[in-house]
Design an enzyme around this catalytic site. Structure first.
Site, PDB file in Angstrom:
ATOM      1  N   HIS A  87      42.785  39.106  47.199  1.00 26.72           N
ATOM      2  CA  HIS A  87      41.828  38.720  48.083  1.00 26.72           C
ATOM      3  C   HIS A  87      40.896  37.796  47.208  1.00 26.72           C
ATOM      4  O   HIS A  87      39.789  36.920  47.954  1.00 26.72           O
ATOM      5  CB  HIS A  87      41.332  39.639  49.084  1.00 26.72           C
ATOM      6  N   CYS A  88      40.891  37.941  46.093  1.00 24.25           N
ATOM      7  CA  CYS A  88      39.489  37.476  45.444  1.00 24.25           C
ATOM      8  C   CYS A  88      39.851  36.614  43.933  1.00 24.25           C
ATOM      9  O   CYS A  88      39.655  35.449  43.981  1.00 24.25           O
ATOM     10  CB  CYS A  88      38.577  38.796  44.837  1.00 24.25           C
ATOM     11  N   ILE A  89      40.662  37.261  43.139  1.00 18.77           N
ATOM     12  CA  ILE A  89      40.558  36.356  41.734  1.00 18.77           C
ATOM     13  C   ILE A  89      41.278  35.226  42.029  1.00 18.77           C
ATOM     14  O   ILE A  89      40.948  34.145  41.356  1.00 18.77           O
ATOM     15  CB  ILE A  89      41.241  37.594  40.773  1.00 18.77           C
TER      16      ILE A  89
END
Length: 432
Positions: free
Chosen positions: A271-273
């Site tokens: 969900h982030c990187i």
């Protein structure tokens, strides 16, 4: 008004709301309920609401044994009705912020949440945005939706940004012990936001503004994305030169200063990187600045699923087999070890690419019993039987539940993208 809110927070009588009950919102709601607050979770997903109210957990980091007593004690409940905001003193916004296919931020979830909050906003309310987004979102996008005559920020209501730093499946660092950065629109907003988090979380780090707090999260994940991109590029170079990239990284990691090991892999997921750095890239383009490191790292990381498929193709060729018609078994489809999250998982890209080349694809994953995403419709198969039957096994996600010794014994050919078979020596193993 400010003093009343401060007193309610300190006495833990403030009524806490969390909008979005996913992997960020639910653990946060649980921590504040554990700290003694009465918490209301708000989510448009009726299934999530029903499960929370039944004490059933759907987030791996929140055991049912922790959730159920809080629900039974009346400290935590869930609803899909936003009118409950009229009763709340604080609201944390924990909704998704995906990227569009054009690599610009999709603000629709934040927009929808803020519109509902604006309808029920009342004096003495603290609102904190936690959804990862571009620098300037809180004061340029959220604030104009909330501020109106008679409701001024820093006076009648208080607005902050605090980046979520959740690492799903991390047994050591979870919501309660990950330092919480918080920055407000005004100094008083920051003070109240920091005071609020200090009641339930271990460490709070106040910063000077919402933009600083927004940029913190982007720096953290851009740092990881770029360094992973470097590790992946090293893997591509070492592959051409016949050098073991894993041995190089392990040896370099013995240096006690000036080096931090990052490892290559089949591609970025989660969900982030894979997503957050492009918020920064999009924002800097508006300012006339080209984020070259981000774009280059994104390109390299995006090529890794294709590189894995080429490794599989070459490994099969060495055994006089084509990809077309071969049975290729994927080990692990979640985006990282020991979780059930499929978001942006490189395994999905690898499976699509193999299918396009005519392979018959199957998979094993102890956390994902069935795949029904991006056109893939498959059920998980037992590892040993499927691995023994396959022409090639590809380790994409190195779950600790996998029996790697049994895999090496049963499989005919293995492409290991995670160095999961580091301790094994066999001609049947092809490493990234």
């Amino acid at each position: 008004m400010q003093q009343q809110l401060e007193q309610r927070i300190r006495s833990r009588t403030a009524r806490v709301g969390v909008v979005g009950l996913g992997y960020v919102g639910l653990p946060l709601a649980v921590e504040f309920a554990k700290a003694g607050f009465t918490v209301t979770g708000i989510d448009i997903g009726e299934e999530k609401v029903a499960k929370v109210n039944a004490g059933e957990c759907y987030v791996l980091d929140v055991p049912a044994a922790v959730l159920r007593p809080l629900v039974e004690a009346g400290k935590l409940r869930a609803t899909a009705d936003f009118s409950v905001l009229t009763e709340l003193d604080t609201v944390n916004i924990c909704v998704p912020t995906p990227l569009r296919k054009t690599k610009d931020p999709d603000m629709s979830y934040i927009d929808a949440a803020c519109r509902e909050i604006a309808r029920y906003l009342h004096p003495g309310m603290l609102i904190i945005l936690e959804s990862t987004t571009y620098p300037g979102t809180t004061d340029e996008f959220v604030l104009p939706m909330l501020e109106k005559p008679g409701l001024s920020v820093g006076q009648e209501f208080f607005l902050c940004f605090s980046p979520e730093r959740v690492d799903p499946g991390n047994p050591k660092y979870q919501t309660v012990n990950i330092p919480k950065v918080v920055g407000g629109i005004t100094p008083r907003c920051t003070e109240l936001g920091a005071l609020f988090y200090a009641q339930a979380l271990g460490t709070v780090v106040p910063v000077s503004s919402t933009k600083v707090a927004e940029m913190v999260k982007l720096l953290e994940n851009t740092f990881r994305m770029i360094n992973i991109g470097l590790a992946n590029e090293m893997a591509l170079m070492c592959d051409r030169m016949g050098i073991n990239v894993w041995e190089i990284i392990d040896a370099a990691a013995t240096k006690p200063f000036g080096f931090m090991p990052f490892y290559p892999g089949p591609g970025l997921g989660g969900h982030c990187i894979p997503i957050d750095p492009f918020y920064l890239s999009w924002k800097t383009r508006q300012a006339g600045i080209e984020a070259r490191f981000i774009e280059l790292a994104g390109y390299i990381n995006g090529q890794m699923p294709l590189f894995v498929v080429e490794k599989v193709q070459n490994a099969l060729n060495d055994q006089a087999k084509p990809v077309r018609g071969s049975h290729i078994h994927i080990m692990g489809v979640a985006y990282k070890r020991d979780i059930d999250d499929l978001r942006e998982s490189p395994a999905l890209d690898i499976m699509h690419l193999l299918q396009k080349r005519g392979a018959r694809v199957s998979y094993s994953d102890p956390y994902v019993g069935r795949l029904a995403v991006d056109g893939l419709e498959l059920a998980a198969e037992p590892m040993e039987e499927a691995a023994a039957a396959a022409d090639c096994v590809v380790i994409v996600t190195d779950h600790t539940a996998f029996d790697y010794a049994a895999l090496v014994d049963s499989a005919r050919l293995i492409v290991d993208t995670r160095n999961a078979l580091k301790r094994f020596r066999s001609e049947k193993i092809v490493r990234l």
